[in-house]
Design a protein around this motif. Structure first.
Motif, PDB file in Angstrom:
ATOM      1  N   ILE A 167       0.852  -1.189   0.000  1.00  0.00           N
ATOM      2  CA  ILE A 167       0.000   0.000   0.000  1.00  0.00           C
ATOM      3  C   ILE A 167       0.886   1.236   0.000  1.00  0.00           C
ATOM      4  N   THR A 168       0.334   2.336  -0.473  1.00  0.00           N
ATOM      5  CA  THR A 168       1.019   3.619  -0.401  1.00  0.00           C
ATOM      6  C   THR A 168      -0.033   4.695  -0.179  1.00  0.00           C
ATOM      7  N   ASN A 169       0.402   5.928  -0.033  1.00  0.00           N
ATOM      8  CA  ASN A 169      -0.574   6.990   0.187  1.00  0.00           C
ATOM      9  C   ASN A 169      -0.897   7.723  -1.114  1.00  0.00           C
ATOM     10  N   LYS A 378      -5.560   0.447  19.349  1.00  0.00           N
ATOM     11  CA  LYS A 378      -4.867   1.724  19.134  1.00  0.00           C
ATOM     12  C   LYS A 378      -3.737   1.574  18.115  1.00  0.00           C
ATOM     13  N   THR A 379      -2.965   0.505  18.254  1.00  0.00           N
ATOM     14  CA  THR A 379      -1.847   0.280  17.325  1.00  0.00           C
ATOM     15  C   THR A 379      -2.349   0.124  15.902  1.00  0.00           C
ATOM     16  N   TRP A 380      -3.414  -0.649  15.748  1.00  0.00           N
ATOM     17  CA  TRP A 380      -3.979  -0.887  14.410  1.00  0.00           C
ATOM     18  C   TRP A 380      -4.449   0.427  13.782  1.00  0.00           C
ATOM     19  N   HIS A 385      -3.617   5.356  10.080  1.00  0.00           N
ATOM     20  CA  HIS A 385      -3.436   6.804   9.944  1.00  0.00           C
ATOM     21  C   HIS A 385      -2.052   7.125   9.377  1.00  0.00           C
ATOM     22  N   ASP A 386      -1.029   6.440   9.882  1.00  0.00           N
ATOM     23  CA  ASP A 386       0.337   6.697   9.404  1.00  0.00           C
ATOM     24  C   ASP A 386       0.475   6.379   7.919  1.00  0.00           C
ATOM     25  N   ILE A 387      -0.161   5.308   7.497  1.00  0.00           N
ATOM     26  CA  ILE A 387      -0.069   4.910   6.091  1.00  0.00           C
ATOM     27  C   ILE A 387      -0.769   5.929   5.195  1.00  0.00           C
ATOM     28  N   GLN A 388      -1.894   6.459   5.661  1.00  0.00           N
ATOM     29  CA  GLN A 388      -2.642   7.422   4.849  1.00  0.00           C
ATOM     30  C   GLN A 388      -1.977   8.792   4.794  1.00  0.00           C
ATOM     31  N   TYR A 389      -1.446   9.233   5.919  1.00  0.00           N
ATOM     32  CA  TYR A 389      -1.021  10.631   5.999  1.00  0.00           C
ATOM     33  C   TYR A 389       0.453  10.826   6.348  1.00  0.00           C
ATOM     34  N   GLY A 390       1.118   9.757   6.735  1.00  0.00           N
ATOM     35  CA  GLY A 390       2.516   9.898   7.127  1.00  0.00           C
ATOM     36  C   GLY A 390       3.420  10.100   5.929  1.00  0.00           C
ATOM     37  N   ASN A 394       5.820   3.106   3.391  1.00  0.00           N
ATOM     38  CA  ASN A 394       5.179   2.446   4.530  1.00  0.00           C
ATOM     39  C   ASN A 394       5.619   0.999   4.716  1.00  0.00           C
ATOM     40  N   HIS A 395       6.834   0.670   4.278  1.00  0.00           N
ATOM     41  CA  HIS A 395       7.239  -0.735   4.270  1.00  0.00           C
ATOM     42  C   HIS A 395       7.363  -1.313   5.674  1.00  0.00           C
ATOM     43  N   GLU A 396       7.748  -0.489   6.633  1.00  0.00           N
ATOM     44  CA  GLU A 396       7.862  -0.980   8.005  1.00  0.00           C
ATOM     45  C   GLU A 396       6.510  -0.961   8.707  1.00  0.00           C
ATOM     46  N   ALA A 397       5.693   0.038   8.393  1.00  0.00           N
ATOM     47  CA  ALA A 397       4.389   0.151   9.049  1.00  0.00           C
ATOM     48  C   ALA A 397       3.505  -1.054   8.761  1.00  0.00           C
TER      49      ALA A 397
END
Length: 428
Positions: A167-169, A378-380, A385-390, A394-397
């Motif tokens: 996935i990517t943003n 919370k972690t999930w 959120h990090d994947i969408q907006y970070g 996102n390879h580690e996320a």
């Protein structure tokens, strides 16, 4: 006074005698040691084509009978296909070998191999492995565009069946799209797909994809993947064998020429033997090569198994690869990129991102099961959120999803069902 001088003379004489005895003993030991270390003949090598013969000594030295100035060292054949590589003026173009059947072999880079003589030297047993095809479980494997691909029993980890989500943003997808549109305004689909793979997959996954995409044959593909999936030594030996493959292809009889400058390495010899012998059982492929060479020496975890099988069956087509390795919803999302563009209400990786929807459904089920304040929940949700907006990739996320998927996906409840819809998985 005279008596004292006599005593001194006697003492000096005795001292000299002792010294001579010690020196003589030392010289005797040196002579015996040197004599015992003189090289001993092992046997003779008869070159009938050139009407000459050589004595081989146990230190590797070969000396021509009747012409002692013509001599050189013999070495173990780095390819492992022969027993010894004999001295030659240009071993990369024409070389001489003693095989495991006591034949003297000449290999010419144009004409190939021929027997030119024999030897009375008894070689050790041939160390080359005997290839045995691995056993595949027809009920355990990966669903690909080419159908269900079974996996060998030895590498399947039933406790960790899930792979990494691709996935990517939206911003990364837009960047790929913009870079892939030509001057005529037409999207270069291959370029866009490759760019998306680069952004959605991790470093190792991208290396695997490039191996498959750039390989011209199954042999080249298998060797490249061994180097990618292995450690430093695998990268080195696969590079050496790829060089030989590009020079001689499937004419393995000439590989000893190509490898003449290599040091003798049992791992290289084993890998070469694995690839060479597969031909007699059918087409060479990476999974068979990995099982033959030693899966424990390669990174063959669940994520890698999924990516490799998806890459191989995709033939280097980015959309096929991503749809297989990235999870069930990835193919649908990439289709939107080609039909509706990127972002917005209807474009890919925008507001109606099917992958994010699937992840949110899992988050909703987790919240129902554990409550909103649970650490897993919370972690999930934070990872989504990090994947969408970070920023960045996102390879580690995505490993958060993989790890939680392996922990929770076995359940037969709604959580398990939703995880199976989103994350790539080995099926059984």
């Amino acid at each position: 006074m005279i008596t004292a001088n006599k005593n001194k003379i006697i003492m000096k004489t005795l001292h000299l005698k002792k010294l001579k005895t010690v020196v003589s003993f030392f010289l005797l030991i040196m002579f015996t040691s040197l004599y015992s270390q003189l090289p001993a003949p092992v046997g003779r090598i008869y070159d009938q084509a050139h009407q000459q013969s050589f004595v081989l000594y146990n230190d590797g030295m070969m000396v021509q009978d009747g012409n002692p100035m013509n001599k050189g060292l013999a070495y173990h054949d780095p390819s492992g296909m022969m027993y010894l590589r004999l001295p030659a003026a240009n071993p990369y173009q024409k070389a001489f070998f003693l095989d495991y059947n006591r034949n003297v072999i000449e290999i010419d880079y144009i004409k190939g191999a021929r027997i030119i003589g024999y030897s009375d030297i008894q070689p050790p047993p041939n160390p080359m492995i005997k290839y045995v095809p691995p056993i595949y479980n027809p009920n355990v494997g990966i669903q690909t565009a080419n159908g269900f691909q079974p996996l060998p029993d030895q590498i399947v980890d039933v406790d960790n069946p899930y792979g990494n989500l691709m996935i990517t943003n939206e911003q990364n997808a837009k960047n790929c799209y913009d870079r892939s549109v030509g001057f005529n305004g037409v999207l270069d689909k291959q370029k866009f797909g490759d760019c998306m793979i680069e952004n959605m997959a991790g470093k190792k996954e991208n290396e695997i994809y490039r191996c498959v995409k750039n390989a011209s044959s199954p042999e080249e593909q298998a060797l490249c993947l061994v180097g990618t999936m292995g450690g430093t030594n695998e990268r080195r030996i696969s590079a050496s064998l790829l060089k030989c493959y590009k020079q001689y292809g499937n004419d393995y009889s000439k590989y000893p020429l190509c490898l003449a400058g290599e040091s003798s390495d049992p791992e290289l010899q084993k890998l070469l033997s694995c690839v060479q012998q597969q031909g007699s059982f059918g087409q060479v492929n990476f999974m068979n090569t990995a099982m033959c060479y030693g899966a424990s020496k390669l990174n063959m975890n669940t994520e890698a198994q999924i990516v490799v099988q998806c890459a191989v069956t995709s033939g280097g087509q980015p959309y096929v690869f991503a749809g297989c390795a990235g999870g069930q919803l990835m193919s649908r999302e990439l289709d939107k990129c080609l039909t509706n563009g990127v972002g917005g209400d209807s474009g890919c990786f925008g507001k109606n991102n099917d992958i994010i929807k699937g992840l949110n459904k899992i988050g909703f089920e987790l919240q129902n099961q554990f409550g909103p304040n649970n650490d897993i929940v919370k972690t999930w949700n934070n990872t989504i959120h990090d994947i969408q907006y970070g920023p960045g990739k996102n390879h580690e996320a995505v490993k958060v999803f993989t790890n939680l998927g392996n922990e929770l996906g076995k359940a037969g409840n709604n959580i398990g069902k939703e995880i199976k819809k989103v994350l790539p998985k080995i099926k059984w």
